[in-house]
Design an enzyme around this catalytic site. Structure first.
Site: not given
Lengths: 214, 395
Positions: B76, B204-206, B327
């Protein structure tokens, strides 16, 4: 670990009660639309002497709170008179389920509306309505509040899609502010017809699409 | 129950590899100083050297040099830095027009929307029914005012891989900066900045069995980029703040641990999953392409049932997956990706995403399809839609 749903909601979600259809129901209704999200169908059998709901079944194309609310309202309504069942509101259903997350209200309201609409359908078909109210623009508008605008998930009245309503000799003409080739045009037409056609003095429903944006 | 969970939401997060944790540990207990210049004390110098070593290892995976990569707090922040950093650098010199796609992930999409509120113009390029970008439309949309094109490498929900080489060449010809969000493709797909003309890359590492809270931004040398978070002069003065050295070292280790064999294994698992779902469960539609798709991603719509109900039932059976149903989302909006590929609310309503990782086996794939088949049957029993289709699946 904590789910956003109460144990009671999860239990009704896992094992919903009174699921399915009733053949030759005395009243039925479908609320919501697959185009905008959840959908619920409610079927009732009514004892004509006692005016009590003898049997009730529901079907759901929806999320956990939609399924659980559908299940609980069948339990709440079964055995009640139509007058009593009409008064069941979302708050009672939610309480009976041990509470529902606020973001899920709109999914569960559908089931309550489904029950009311099924009772309404019964009354329309069986002439229970004491004095038959003639269909006016106001009546049509009220019914159209149950037709969803799939673009926004809100009803077509609130989102200003209904441009004109004309009623003459049992023919209801409704102008919808969308281009005729719009992706939801046929869906909306079908839903409007379904809501207006059952009115006792309506013979024909004409849904016209007029693109006023251009 | 948690122990038996079969986790198939690896695009959202991944279980960290123990080897990554081992690599990180010394930077909590032994070398915990902030990275300092060569005139600092020895622990700080050690920290600086190890941080830059990690930086170099990650950069080299992209064919880049060590000084072209900065560390951030995740995908992000990287994408915010790319979009907002370029805009700050060029809005006065060149213009206020940005081009992206309709199916970008939220860091890029919402950064651009934030700029639109401040008077920027944005063009959202269409994709076809499998999610591939309309490159001609992109080409035609570039004007004198265009300062940035941001097109993802591969899609977060349906796995579509964009032809970023072609897009990069167009941008290079027109003299426009090109950013790509490679959060889901980094190390899973080849990407080399010496071959692909891309100026900024979000990583990103995640998503790679590394730690959460650490990402990176590749910045090609001389790319105009202004700092937008003020503070110290860290990260070549592009990003203020104390460096997350354990995170950076963990990220580098996570990158090292991904290899082509693993990617091939994931691709085989993905194909097995897609084939089994489409053959064992009637009335299903694959979302995204069959080929030119992320090796770890599968996404299908199960018609006549709703996604949140599916994920909840699967959770009760020990599987973690995700859905594009309104939903399920916090905004109660159907997946913009499914809508972007020309799907309707119904298609988004029953869409289920499976993303595979290092710890998934062929048995996991077989058992999730079995569970999904049961859940689908159960939910279709109570669905008011399409009676005739309910008969089909009863064997």
């Amino acid at each position: 670990m904590k789910f956003p749903y109460s144990e009671k909601v999860l239990e009704h979600f896992r094992n919903p009660r009174n699921v399915g259809q009733i053949e030759n129901p005395d009243g039925k209704a479908v609320e919501g639309s697959p185009a905008c999200g959840d959908m619920v169908a409610v079927y009732i059998k009514v004892d004509s002497k006692t005016q009590k709901i003898k049997d009730i079944k529901f079907e759901s194309y929806g999320c956990a709170s939609n399924i659980a609310t559908g299940s609980i309202i069948t339990e709440l309504a079964k055995g009640k008179t139509l007058q009593e069942a009409k008064k069941i509101n979302w708050k009672q259903a939610s309480e009976a389920l041990g509470g529902l997350p606020s973001i899920k209200v709109h999914c569960s309201v559908l089931a309550v509306e489904g029950l009311r609409a099924a009772i309404q359908d019964y009354e329309d078909r069986h002439g229970v309505v004491k004095k038959k109210e003639p269909t006016t623009e106001k009546v049509v508008r009220k019914r159209l509040r149950h037709v969803m605008n799939p673009l926004t998930g809100l009803d077509v009245v609130r989102t200003n899609l209904i441009k004109e309503i004309n009623i003459e000799k049992g023919v209801v003409k409704i102008k919808v502010g969308l281009p005729p080739d719009h992706q939801f045009a046929s869906n909306i037409k079908e839903e409007i017809t379904e809501k207006i056609k059952p009115l006792w003095d309506v013979e024909e429903v004409n849904v016209l699409f007029v693109d006023e944006s251009e | 129950m948690e122990n038996q969970l079969i986790y198939l939401d690896n695009a959202a997060s991944t279980r960290m590899d123990e080897r990554v944790l081992e690599a990180m540990k010394p930077y909590f207990f032994d070398v915990y100083a902030v990275a300092s210049s060569e005139f600092g004390y020895s622990m700080g110098i050690q920290a600086r050297e190890d941080l830059d070593k990690a930086r170099g290892e990650i950069a080299s995976k992209l064919g880049a040099s060590q000084k072209e990569l900065i560390f951030t707090s995740g995908a992000t922040e990287s994408s915010n830095t790319a979009v907002k950093g370029v805009s700050l650098a060029l809005e006065k010199k060149k213009g206020k027009h940005i081009i992206t796609s309709k199916i970008e992930d939220f860091p890029v999409l919402n950064s651009i929307k934030a700029l639109e509120k401040r008077g920027y113009k944005a063009t959202y390029i269409d994709v076809d029914k499998e999610g591939f970008l309309d490159i001609d439309q992109l080409k035609d949309s570039i004007t004198e005012e265009t300062i940035l094109v941001s097109i993802q490498h591969a899609n977060q929900e349906i796995g579509t891989i964009q032809d970023i080489e072609k897009i990069g060449k167009i941008c290079r010809e027109k003299g426009v900066i090109f950013h790509t969000d490679a959060t889901h493709s980094f190390t899973r797909l080849p990407l080399d900045v010496s071959e692909t003309p891309v100026d900024l890359i979000t990583v990103s590492a995640h998503t790679l069995h590394g730690p959460k809270g650490v990402g990176g931004l590749y910045i090609r040398e001389k790319t105009p980029l202004s700092k937008w978070m003020d503070g110290g002069f860290q990260e070549s003065n592009f990003r203020a703040g104390i460096e997350n050295i354990p995170g950076a070292v963990g990220f580098a280790k996570a990158v090292e641990l991904v290899n082509p064999e693993e990617n091939q294994r994931l691709e085989n698992l993905r194909d097995r999953l897609i084939q089994k779902m489409l053959s064992d469960i009637p009335q299903t539609t694959l979302n995204g392409p069959r080929k030119r798709r992320l090796p770890q991603n599968a996404n299908i719509t199960i018609h006549y049932v709703e996604g949140e109900s599916i994920t909840l039932h699967l959770d009760m059976r020990g599987f973690a997956v995700s859905t594009g149903s309104a939903c399920f989302s916090r905004s109660l909006e159907a997946s913009h990706v499914i809508m972007g590929i020309g799907g309707d609310h119904e298609r988004a309503h029953g869409s289920v995403r499976f993303t595979l990782g290092r710890y998934n086996s062929p048995e996991d794939v077989d058992s999730v399809v079995e569970a999904l088949s049961e859940v689908t049957q159960k939910l279709r029993e109570i669905s008011p839609l399409k009676k005739e289709n309910k008969e089909v699946k009863k064997k």
